[in-house]
Design a protein around this motif. Structure first.
Motif, PDB file in Angstrom:
ATOM      1  N   ARG A  65      20.745  76.522  59.447  1.00 52.71           N
ATOM      2  CA  ARG A  65      19.433  76.175  58.891  1.00 52.71           C
ATOM      3  C   ARG A  65      19.081  74.803  59.430  1.00 52.71           C
ATOM      4  O   ARG A  65      19.920  73.908  59.447  1.00 52.71           O
ATOM      5  CB  ARG A  65      19.480  76.165  57.356  1.00 52.71           C
ATOM      6  CG  ARG A  65      19.678  77.548  56.783  1.00 52.71           C
ATOM      7  CD  ARG A  65      19.631  77.549  55.270  1.00 52.71           C
ATOM      8  NE  ARG A  65      18.306  77.249  54.752  1.00 52.71           N
ATOM      9  CZ  ARG A  65      18.031  77.115  53.449  1.00 52.71           C
ATOM     10  NH1 ARG A  65      19.002  77.262  52.556  1.00 52.71           N
ATOM     11  NH2 ARG A  65      16.802  76.828  53.036  1.00 52.71           N
ATOM     12  N   ILE A  66      17.830  74.642  59.882  1.00 55.74           N
ATOM     13  CA  ILE A  66      17.402  73.366  60.468  1.00 55.74           C
ATOM     14  C   ILE A  66      16.300  72.758  59.614  1.00 55.74           C
ATOM     15  O   ILE A  66      15.289  73.417  59.335  1.00 55.74           O
ATOM     16  CB  ILE A  66      16.945  73.553  61.947  1.00 55.74           C
ATOM     17  CG1 ILE A  66      16.067  72.365  62.455  1.00 55.74           C
ATOM     18  CG2 ILE A  66      16.156  74.840  62.158  1.00 55.74           C
ATOM     19  CD1 ILE A  66      16.810  71.100  62.656  1.00 55.74           C
ATOM     20  N   PHE A  67      16.534  71.525  59.201  1.00 54.25           N
ATOM     21  CA  PHE A  67      15.518  70.767  58.455  1.00 54.25           C
ATOM     22  C   PHE A  67      15.059  69.606  59.330  1.00 54.25           C
ATOM     23  O   PHE A  67      15.873  68.853  59.864  1.00 54.25           O
ATOM     24  CB  PHE A  67      16.094  70.239  57.133  1.00 54.25           C
ATOM     25  CG  PHE A  67      16.177  71.296  56.063  1.00 54.25           C
ATOM     26  CD1 PHE A  67      17.087  72.339  56.160  1.00 54.25           C
ATOM     27  CD2 PHE A  67      15.329  71.253  54.967  1.00 54.25           C
ATOM     28  CE1 PHE A  67      17.153  73.329  55.183  1.00 54.25           C
ATOM     29  CE2 PHE A  67      15.378  72.238  53.979  1.00 54.25           C
ATOM     30  CZ  PHE A  67      16.295  73.278  54.085  1.00 54.25           C
ATOM     31  N   GLU A  73      11.572  72.728  56.543  1.00 55.43           N
ATOM     32  CA  GLU A  73      12.532  73.614  57.216  1.00 55.43           C
ATOM     33  C   GLU A  73      11.823  74.365  58.329  1.00 55.43           C
ATOM     34  O   GLU A  73      10.696  74.835  58.159  1.00 55.43           O
ATOM     35  CB  GLU A  73      13.147  74.619  56.224  1.00 55.43           C
ATOM     36  CG  GLU A  73      14.204  75.490  56.901  1.00 55.43           C
ATOM     37  CD  GLU A  73      14.987  76.377  55.938  1.00 55.43           C
ATOM     38  OE1 GLU A  73      14.586  76.505  54.766  1.00 55.43           O
ATOM     39  OE2 GLU A  73      16.008  76.952  56.383  1.00 55.43           O
ATOM     40  N   ALA A  74      12.477  74.482  59.500  1.00 52.66           N
ATOM     41  CA  ALA A  74      11.904  75.237  60.623  1.00 52.66           C
ATOM     42  C   ALA A  74      12.690  76.527  60.804  1.00 52.66           C
ATOM     43  O   ALA A  74      13.844  76.632  60.378  1.00 52.66           O
ATOM     44  CB  ALA A  74      11.962  74.398  61.894  1.00 52.66           C
ATOM     45  N   SER A  75      12.057  77.506  61.466  1.00 55.64           N
ATOM     46  CA  SER A  75      12.722  78.805  61.636  1.00 55.64           C
ATOM     47  C   SER A  75      13.750  78.760  62.763  1.00 55.64           C
ATOM     48  O   SER A  75      14.651  79.595  62.806  1.00 55.64           O
ATOM     49  CB  SER A  75      11.697  79.903  61.894  1.00 55.64           C
ATOM     50  OG  SER A  75      10.899  79.586  63.000  1.00 55.64           O
ATOM     51  N   VAL A 200       2.339  72.532  64.307  1.00 61.02           N
ATOM     52  CA  VAL A 200       2.800  73.194  65.534  1.00 61.02           C
ATOM     53  C   VAL A 200       3.488  72.147  66.427  1.00 61.02           C
ATOM     54  O   VAL A 200       3.169  70.965  66.364  1.00 61.02           O
ATOM     55  CB  VAL A 200       1.610  73.858  66.272  1.00 61.02           C
ATOM     56  CG1 VAL A 200       0.596  72.823  66.774  1.00 61.02           C
ATOM     57  CG2 VAL A 200       2.056  74.759  67.413  1.00 61.02           C
ATOM     58  N   ASN A 201       4.445  72.595  67.228  1.00 61.19           N
ATOM     59  CA  ASN A 201       5.087  71.728  68.225  1.00 61.19           C
ATOM     60  C   ASN A 201       4.199  71.742  69.466  1.00 61.19           C
ATOM     61  O   ASN A 201       3.850  72.824  69.960  1.00 61.19           O
ATOM     62  CB  ASN A 201       6.478  72.259  68.560  1.00 61.19           C
ATOM     63  CG  ASN A 201       7.366  72.350  67.323  1.00 61.19           C
ATOM     64  OD1 ASN A 201       7.774  71.319  66.781  1.00 61.19           O
ATOM     65  ND2 ASN A 201       7.633  73.562  66.836  1.00 61.19           N
ATOM     66  N   VAL A 202       3.849  70.558  69.977  1.00 60.75           N
ATOM     67  CA  VAL A 202       2.893  70.483  71.097  1.00 60.75           C
ATOM     68  C   VAL A 202       3.597  69.951  72.349  1.00 60.75           C
ATOM     69  O   VAL A 202       4.150  68.852  72.332  1.00 60.75           O
ATOM     70  CB  VAL A 202       1.717  69.546  70.737  1.00 60.75           C
ATOM     71  CG1 VAL A 202       0.712  69.490  71.890  1.00 60.75           C
ATOM     72  CG2 VAL A 202       1.042  69.995  69.453  1.00 60.75           C
ATOM     73  N   CYS A 228      12.881  69.121  73.154  1.00 60.56           N
ATOM     74  CA  CYS A 228      12.845  70.175  72.135  1.00 60.56           C
ATOM     75  C   CYS A 228      13.251  71.470  72.835  1.00 60.56           C
ATOM     76  O   CYS A 228      12.563  71.913  73.773  1.00 60.56           O
ATOM     77  CB  CYS A 228      11.438  70.278  71.550  1.00 60.56           C
ATOM     78  SG  CYS A 228      11.243  71.687  70.439  1.00 60.56           S
ATOM     79  N   GLY A 229      14.351  72.056  72.410  1.00 57.01           N
ATOM     80  CA  GLY A 229      14.918  73.215  73.110  1.00 57.01           C
ATOM     81  C   GLY A 229      14.016  74.442  73.094  1.00 57.01           C
ATOM     82  O   GLY A 229      13.845  75.116  74.116  1.00 57.01           O
ATOM     83  N   THR A 230      13.434  74.732  71.916  1.00 58.44           N
ATOM     84  CA  THR A 230      12.550  75.898  71.860  1.00 58.44           C
ATOM     85  C   THR A 230      11.295  75.644  72.699  1.00 58.44           C
ATOM     86  O   THR A 230      10.784  76.558  73.356  1.00 58.44           O
ATOM     87  CB  THR A 230      12.173  76.234  70.400  1.00 58.44           C
ATOM     88  OG1 THR A 230      11.857  75.011  69.715  1.00 58.44           O
ATOM     89  CG2 THR A 230      13.313  76.948  69.686  1.00 58.44           C
TER      90      THR A 230
HETATM   91  N1  LIG Z   1      10.373  70.612  64.918  1.00 52.03           N
HETATM   92  C1  LIG Z   1      10.640  72.023  65.105  1.00 52.03           C
HETATM   93  C2  LIG Z   1      12.064  72.398  64.775  1.00 52.03           C
HETATM   94  C3  LIG Z   1      13.094  71.762  65.667  1.00 52.03           C
HETATM   95  C4  LIG Z   1      13.025  72.255  67.120  1.00 52.03           C
HETATM   96  C5  LIG Z   1      14.132  71.672  67.950  1.00 52.03           C
HETATM   97  N2  LIG Z   1      14.100  70.286  68.170  1.00 52.03           N
HETATM   98  C6  LIG Z   1      14.474  72.453  69.192  1.00 52.03           C
HETATM   99  O1  LIG Z   1      15.309  71.944  69.964  1.00 52.03           O
HETATM  100  O2  LIG Z   1      14.021  73.584  69.364  1.00 52.03           O
HETATM  101  C7  LIG Z   1       9.707  72.863  64.215  1.00 52.03           C
HETATM  102  O3  LIG Z   1       9.282  72.383  63.152  1.00 52.03           O
HETATM  103  O4  LIG Z   1       9.409  74.001  64.607  1.00 52.03           O
END
Ligand SMILES: N[C@@H](CCC[C@H](N)C(=O)O)C(=O)O
Length: 324
Positions: A65-67, A73-75, A200-202, A228-230
């Motif tokens: 789980r990522i906070f 909390e993010a998915s 949203v992540n930009v 940011c990995g995603t």
């Molecule tokens: N801030 C993102 C969650 C974290 C993403 C992360 N840093 C990554 O590496 O993907 C969100 O709120 O979606």
């Protein structure tokens, strides 16, 4: 409350990892959010972009789980998943594992080192969703591929996708990277706004020639991070869709904290991305928290030696980016 944490990073995107699998912590939901706000605060002795909670899973080797630093909390979290992959693989004595995340069970595995002596892991990024309902993005259309959003910019073109956390991606030139437009529009879509009710992540993406891109991300719940990995995975996919990179080929993704590699797979109508990069530990610490007082004390801290090796990779990357 006494808590053991490992501070680590993937491409300089740093996290505190807390093991709820082998420790008898009994956090409430409110306490997890509070711990994230308290321990991630950069004004304190710890500070991080988020907390990774590692839990038992009924159906996988473990659960992540990522906070974010703001307590949301993010998915999903790509860089964090590499750290969790390392933690679980070392704990369970395995080279590969499956990690339960909020929306999918994802395959992870130890990989050949991306740079000598740098612990390297590959993680699966999926599912990939283009429906604007999945972000959500409130526009009167089903998807957004390389299109303008006039409320945000008269010039830039955006692609919106969820992997499955939400991303808004623009391919830009150096001049645009040097302006403050990314910060301005990111703050807009991550404050009270009608387009992105959940934020949203930009990411701004600069192509660097065949098989290489640079990605800078303003993360929801955090602000600008080193990487940011995603976002790097989603950006790699967007460059393949626009013909700038190739499917099934390694893409070098440069960022302000180092470099990762992505491979984008197209499986029928669906996409999946491999994210490969470092999982570096900085230190282990013991922390005594008093959540009602909003304070904590670090009672013990032991550093790992591996960060100095990682810094050599980072120096090479910075040199490469200066030339580009
Ligand atoms: N801030 C993102 C969650 C974290 C993403 C992360 N840093 C990554 O590496 O993907 C969100 O709120 O979606």
């Amino acid at each position: 409350m006494e808590i053991n944490v490992i501070k680590g990073h993937g491409s300089g995107n740093d996290f505190l990892l807390i093991d709820e699998m082998t420790n008898d912590y009994t956090f409430t939901e409110a306490e997890r959010a509070e711990l994230a706000r308290l321990l991630c605060n950069r004004e304190t002795e710890l500070g991080a972009d988020g907390i990774l909670f590692v839990l038992k899973s009924d159906r996988a080797d473990g659960r992540m789980r990522i906070f974010n630093a703001d307590g949301s909390e993010a998915s999903m979290c790509g860089n964090g998943l590499r750290l969790v992959a390392r933690y679980l693989c070392e704990l369970l004595g395995k080279n590969e594992a499956v990690v339960e995340t909020m929306k999918a069970d994802l395959k992870v595995r130890k990989q050949a080192e991306i740079f000598p002596e740098v612990h390297t892991y590959q993680v699966e990024i999926s599912p990939v969703l283009f429906s604007l309902n999945a972000l959500p993005l409130q526009l009167n259309k089903p998807t957004l591929f390389n299109e303008k959003i006039p409320q945000l910019s008269e010039k830039l073109r955006f692609t919106a996708l969820a992997v499955p956390n939400p991303h808004l991606i623009a391919i830009v030139d150096v001049e645009t990277l040097q302006t403050d437009i990314q910060q301005q529009l990111s703050e807009k879509v991550n404050g009270p706004n009608e387009l992105f009710p959940d934020g949203v992540n930009v990411s701004f993406v600069k192509p660097l020639g065949a098989g290489a891109i640079y990605v800078r991300t303003f993360e929801r719940g955090v602000g600008f991070t080193n990487a940011c990995g995603t976002a790097m995975s989603a950006s790699s996919l967007v460059t393949c869709m626009q013909g700038l990179n190739e499917y099934e080929s390694l893409i070098d993704v440069y960022n302000n904290g180092g470099k990762v590699q992505c491979v984008v797979h197209q499986i029928g109508q669906e996409y999946q991305i491999d994210l490969i990069g470092n999982a570096t530990y900085l230190y282990k610490a013991s922390v005594t928290t008093d959540l009602s007082a909003g304070s904590f004390v670090v009672t013990d801290k032991n550093y790992f030696a591996e960060q100095s090796v990682y810094e050599r990779l980072q120096a090479e990357v910075q040199q490469f980016l200066t030339i580009k």
